[in-house]
Design a protein around this motif. Structure first.
Motif, PDB file in Angstrom:
ATOM      1  N   PHE A  20      59.516  52.171  12.086  1.00  0.00           N
ATOM      2  CA  PHE A  20      60.911  52.032  12.612  1.00  0.00           C
ATOM      3  C   PHE A  20      60.817  51.245  13.608  1.00  0.00           C
ATOM      4  CE2 PHE A  20      64.222  53.870  15.633  1.00  0.00           C
ATOM      5  CZ  PHE A  20      65.177  53.135  15.010  1.00  0.00           C
ATOM      6  N   GLU A  21      59.814  51.301  14.640  1.00  0.00           N
ATOM      7  CA  GLU A  21      59.863  50.512  15.919  1.00  0.00           C
ATOM      8  C   GLU A  21      59.820  49.026  15.724  1.00  0.00           C
ATOM      9  OE1 GLU A  21      60.700  51.783  18.726  1.00  0.00           O
ATOM     10  OE2 GLU A  21      60.731  53.769  18.204  1.00  0.00           O
ATOM     11  N   THR A  22      58.839  49.095  14.566  1.00  0.00           N
ATOM     12  CA  THR A  22      58.601  47.360  14.244  1.00  0.00           C
ATOM     13  C   THR A  22      59.883  46.702  13.673  1.00  0.00           C
ATOM     14  OG1 THR A  22      56.250  48.104  13.606  1.00  0.00           O
ATOM     15  CG2 THR A  22      57.175  45.954  12.994  1.00  0.00           C
ATOM     16  N   LEU A  23      60.446  47.706  12.781  1.00  0.00           N
ATOM     17  CA  LEU A  23      61.690  46.987  12.487  1.00  0.00           C
ATOM     18  C   LEU A  23      62.918  46.893  13.366  1.00  0.00           C
ATOM     19  CD1 LEU A  23      61.939  49.205   8.987  1.00  0.00           C
ATOM     20  CD2 LEU A  23      61.828  46.700   9.336  1.00  0.00           C
ATOM     21  N   LYS A  24      62.845  47.867  14.197  1.00  0.00           N
ATOM     22  CA  LYS A  24      63.752  47.739  15.389  1.00  0.00           C
ATOM     23  C   LYS A  24      63.704  46.328  16.189  1.00  0.00           C
ATOM     24  CE  LYS A  24      66.790  50.632  18.037  1.00  0.00           C
ATOM     25  NZ  LYS A  24      67.996  50.970  17.514  1.00  0.00           N
ATOM     26  N   SER A  25      62.492  45.868  16.254  1.00  0.00           N
ATOM     27  CA  SER A  25      62.234  44.942  17.219  1.00  0.00           C
ATOM     28  C   SER A  25      62.878  43.662  16.572  1.00  0.00           C
ATOM     29  CB  SER A  25      60.999  44.443  17.596  1.00  0.00           C
ATOM     30  OG  SER A  25      60.049  44.209  16.471  1.00  0.00           O
ATOM     31  N   GLU A  26      63.104  43.646  15.233  1.00  0.00           N
ATOM     32  CA  GLU A  26      63.825  42.595  14.269  1.00  0.00           C
ATOM     33  C   GLU A  26      65.084  42.845  14.172  1.00  0.00           C
ATOM     34  OE1 GLU A  26      63.150  39.964  10.305  1.00  0.00           O
ATOM     35  OE2 GLU A  26      61.396  41.604  11.071  1.00  0.00           O
ATOM     36  N   TYR A  27      65.535  44.073  13.923  1.00  0.00           N
ATOM     37  CA  TYR A  27      66.915  44.569  13.793  1.00  0.00           C
ATOM     38  C   TYR A  27      67.373  45.631  14.726  1.00  0.00           C
ATOM     39  CZ  TYR A  27      65.805  42.634   9.197  1.00  0.00           C
ATOM     40  OH  TYR A  27      65.328  41.711   8.334  1.00  0.00           O
ATOM     41  N   PRO A  28      67.653  44.874  15.872  1.00  0.00           N
ATOM     42  CA  PRO A  28      68.043  46.057  17.184  1.00  0.00           C
ATOM     43  C   PRO A  28      69.142  47.131  16.713  1.00  0.00           C
ATOM     44  CG  PRO A  28      68.158  43.905  17.779  1.00  0.00           C
ATOM     45  CD  PRO A  28      67.850  43.678  16.374  1.00  0.00           C
ATOM     46  N   LYS A  29      70.092  46.815  15.757  1.00  0.00           N
ATOM     47  CA  LYS A  29      71.102  47.595  15.652  1.00  0.00           C
ATOM     48  C   LYS A  29      70.746  48.713  14.640  1.00  0.00           C
ATOM     49  CE  LYS A  29      74.817  44.800  17.262  1.00  0.00           C
ATOM     50  NZ  LYS A  29      75.635  43.466  16.723  1.00  0.00           N
ATOM     51  N   LEU A  30      69.668  48.771  14.026  1.00  0.00           N
ATOM     52  CA  LEU A  30      69.283  49.816  12.934  1.00  0.00           C
ATOM     53  C   LEU A  30      69.442  51.315  13.581  1.00  0.00           C
ATOM     54  CD1 LEU A  30      65.935  49.118  11.186  1.00  0.00           C
ATOM     55  CD2 LEU A  30      68.387  48.879  10.256  1.00  0.00           C
ATOM     56  N   VAL A  31      70.319  52.061  12.656  1.00  0.00           N
ATOM     57  CA  VAL A  31      70.659  53.365  12.951  1.00  0.00           C
ATOM     58  C   VAL A  31      69.537  54.264  12.698  1.00  0.00           C
ATOM     59  CG1 VAL A  31      72.168  55.195  12.517  1.00  0.00           C
ATOM     60  CG2 VAL A  31      73.237  52.784  12.478  1.00  0.00           C
ATOM     61  N   SER A  32      69.073  55.323  13.230  1.00  0.00           N
ATOM     62  CA  SER A  32      68.155  56.204  12.869  1.00  0.00           C
ATOM     63  C   SER A  32      68.686  57.692  13.358  1.00  0.00           C
ATOM     64  CB  SER A  32      66.923  55.873  13.636  1.00  0.00           C
ATOM     65  OG  SER A  32      66.913  56.203  14.905  1.00  0.00           O
ATOM     66  N   TYR A  33      68.226  58.616  12.679  1.00  0.00           N
ATOM     67  CA  TYR A  33      68.227  60.036  13.116  1.00  0.00           C
ATOM     68  C   TYR A  33      66.923  60.860  13.151  1.00  0.00           C
ATOM     69  CZ  TYR A  33      72.646  58.644  11.000  1.00  0.00           C
ATOM     70  OH  TYR A  33      73.942  57.775  10.505  1.00  0.00           O
ATOM     71  N   PRO A  34      66.559  61.403  14.330  1.00  0.00           N
ATOM     72  CA  PRO A  34      65.411  62.148  14.349  1.00  0.00           C
ATOM     73  C   PRO A  34      65.004  62.936  13.229  1.00  0.00           C
ATOM     74  CG  PRO A  34      66.764  62.725  16.054  1.00  0.00           C
ATOM     75  CD  PRO A  34      67.299  61.795  15.239  1.00  0.00           C
ATOM     76  N   ILE A  35      63.663  63.137  12.925  1.00  0.00           N
ATOM     77  CA  ILE A  35      63.302  64.064  11.916  1.00  0.00           C
ATOM     78  C   ILE A  35      62.317  65.122  12.449  1.00  0.00           C
ATOM     79  CG2 ILE A  35      62.010  64.673   9.615  1.00  0.00           C
ATOM     80  CD1 ILE A  35      64.800  63.423   9.103  1.00  0.00           C
ATOM     81  N   ASP A  36      61.115  64.414  13.110  1.00  0.00           N
ATOM     82  CA  ASP A  36      60.360  65.413  13.713  1.00  0.00           C
ATOM     83  C   ASP A  36      59.397  64.191  14.699  1.00  0.00           C
ATOM     84  OD1 ASP A  36      58.486  63.998  12.275  1.00  0.00           O
ATOM     85  OD2 ASP A  36      58.227  65.664  10.769  1.00  0.00           O
ATOM     86  N   GLU A  37      58.381  64.462  15.395  1.00  0.00           N
ATOM     87  CA  GLU A  37      57.564  63.914  16.272  1.00  0.00           C
ATOM     88  C   GLU A  37      57.188  62.519  15.442  1.00  0.00           C
ATOM     89  OE1 GLU A  37      56.049  64.316  19.356  1.00  0.00           O
ATOM     90  OE2 GLU A  37      57.972  65.316  19.217  1.00  0.00           O
ATOM     91  N   GLU A  38      56.808  62.517  14.106  1.00  0.00           N
ATOM     92  CA  GLU A  38      56.548  61.537  13.409  1.00  0.00           C
ATOM     93  C   GLU A  38      57.380  60.331  12.548  1.00  0.00           C
ATOM     94  OE1 GLU A  38      52.399  61.301  10.699  1.00  0.00           O
ATOM     95  OE2 GLU A  38      53.010  63.435  11.506  1.00  0.00           O
ATOM     96  N   PHE A  39      58.615  61.149  12.294  1.00  0.00           N
ATOM     97  CA  PHE A  39      59.486  60.590  11.167  1.00  0.00           C
ATOM     98  C   PHE A  39      60.805  60.402  11.699  1.00  0.00           C
ATOM     99  CE2 PHE A  39      55.853  62.195   8.599  1.00  0.00           C
ATOM    100  CZ  PHE A  39      55.411  61.187   7.833  1.00  0.00           C
ATOM    101  N   VAL A  40      61.210  59.175  11.012  1.00  0.00           N
ATOM    102  CA  VAL A  40      62.969  59.074  11.382  1.00  0.00           C
ATOM    103  C   VAL A  40      63.628  58.672  10.017  1.00  0.00           C
ATOM    104  CG1 VAL A  40      62.819  58.265  13.851  1.00  0.00           C
ATOM    105  CG2 VAL A  40      62.690  56.637  11.957  1.00  0.00           C
ATOM    106  N   LYS A  41      64.969  59.434   9.958  1.00  0.00           N
ATOM    107  CA  LYS A  41      65.558  59.019   8.772  1.00  0.00           C
ATOM    108  C   LYS A  41      66.644  57.641   9.234  1.00  0.00           C
ATOM    109  CE  LYS A  41      68.778  61.961   7.626  1.00  0.00           C
ATOM    110  NZ  LYS A  41      69.254  63.033   6.802  1.00  0.00           N
ATOM    111  N   LEU A  42      66.631  56.665   8.119  1.00  0.00           N
ATOM    112  CA  LEU A  42      67.371  55.590   8.254  1.00  0.00           C
ATOM    113  C   LEU A  42      68.632  55.848   7.561  1.00  0.00           C
ATOM    114  CD1 LEU A  42      65.150  52.515   8.621  1.00  0.00           C
ATOM    115  CD2 LEU A  42      65.571  54.099  10.453  1.00  0.00           C
TER     116      LEU A  42
END
Ligand code: EPU
Length: 331
Positions: free
Chosen positions: A243-265
């Motif tokens: 997600f961090e890698t994608l976010k640098s290219e697409y700063p507006k990406l929405v995400s919801y926290p799942i746990d320490e390791e994962f996020v939901k897009l």
């Protein structure tokens, strides 16, 4: 052969060998004895989460049992036993009318109560599992009744034991809900929160009902007018590092926290960025107001919707390296 068009919301012109409506749970016992469940079968509520890409070579069983009963109560909670064939939104209306809190964010979801635990329906920050107390079911192998506690249902995001280990092995007859008699709301979901902030009067269940229906109607098609099964894909869960890698290219990406390791897009956003929103090929299309929803504008075949959803999957994968999986059951 019988037409399945009136039995599901995508309005695909598919057929099945037979369609049997269950009005009373005693019919289930008879069907088990007749051996119906040893042949090909499919259990449907309102058919609001299925895409038929071909005819169904077996019996479609439609749950139509009705009833909402208060079975217990204390100063905080009420316990309601709801028959599988009750329309989900008839039940939510009952709760609004009686001031029972807990499922109000799930107002407006198409479908029946018996299907709601199968995929742990969810919307606006609330999931069915938050208020579900028990599931009552009948084993299609033995005919015996079985009660599942909330924990035994193994709920996850749009997931439960009834989609996995116990798929096609039980028929859900009733769902027991534990609802609060004490005023409490779940307003964390951003889109809901911003609408509630605009209200200039104290929030009530019926005001929340109006607000949720307004948000839903602004994004989702009316299934009475356009064929669809709501969100077609599940929101993908990915590693935070990806997600961090994608976010640098697409700063507006929405995400919801799942746990320490994962996020939901938001799959709708990924599909939207790929340019599919409003796309139409014949009568198969991507809803112009919410890219997560595929629609049948009239005479699309299930195969045409399938071709479209596979193209969307490929394009999202090629662009983001993310596989998006259907939320809808595909036959
Ligand atoms: N978004 C876009 N473009 C789109 C669609 C969405 O950019 O075309 C963005 C939105 O702006 C928002 C985010 O994606 O920032 C999330 O959108 P939305 O709030 O509409 O929710 P969703 O994640 O797309 C999920 C559920 C819906 C549920 C809503 C509200 C799934 C698969 N879908 O959609 O459930 O109503 O949240 O809670 O989890 C269903 O299951 O059939 C269904 C409609």
């Amino acid at each position: 052969m019988k037409s399945l068009k009136p039995c599901h919301t995508f309005q695909i012109d598919a057929q099945s060998e037979d369609i049997i409506e269950i009005q009373d749970n005693s019919q289930i016992e008879i069907l088990i004895k007749e051996g119906i469940f040893q042949r090909k079968f499919l259990i449907l509520g309102s058919g609001s989460n299925i895409l038929f890409t071909q005819d169904f070579p077996g019996t479609v069983i439609i749950m139509n049992t009705k009833g909402i009963h208060k079975i217990a109560e204390n100063s905080t909670y009420v316990y309601l036993k709801v028959s599988a064939g009750e329309e989900w939104d008839h039940f939510t209306q009952y709760c609004v009318d009686n001031q029972y809190y807990g499922i109000e964010n799930l107002i407006g979801i198409p479908g029946k109560v018996g299907s709601s635990p199968v995929q742990n329906i969810g919307a606006y920050g609330v999931e069915l599992k938050d208020t579900l107390f028990q599931v009552h079911a009948i084993s299609l192998e033995t005919g015996k009744k079985r009660i599942f506690t909330n924990e035994q249902c193994q709920f996850g995001y749009r997931d439960s034991i009834f989609k996995n280990e116990f798929k096609n092995r039980f028929i859900i007859t009733d769902v027991i809900f534990e609802l609060s008699k004490i005023r409490s709301f779940h307003l964390e979901y951003a889109a809901l929160n911003s609408e509630i902030q605009k209200l200039d009067q104290p929030l009530t269940l019926s005001l929340l009902q109006e607000t949720i229906l307004r948000i839903r109607n602004s994004k989702l098609p009316d299934i009475k007018e356009v064929g669809s099964a709501g969100s077609f894909f599940k929101n993908p869960i990915i590693r935070k590092s990806q997600f961090e890698t994608l976010k640098s290219e697409y700063p507006k990406l929405v995400s919801y926290p799942i746990d320490e390791e994962f996020v939901k897009l938001a799959a709708g956003q990924l599909i939207d960025i790929c340019g599919w929103k409003g796309y139409r090929e014949g009568d198969a299309g991507v809803y112009p107001l919410q890219a997560l929803v595929l629609v049948n504008y009239g005479h699309a075949t299930g195969k045409e919707i399938q071709v479209l959803f596979q193209k969307i999957q490929k394009s999202v994968f090629d662009r983001f390296g993310i596989s998006i999986e259907p939320e809808v059951n595909i036959w």
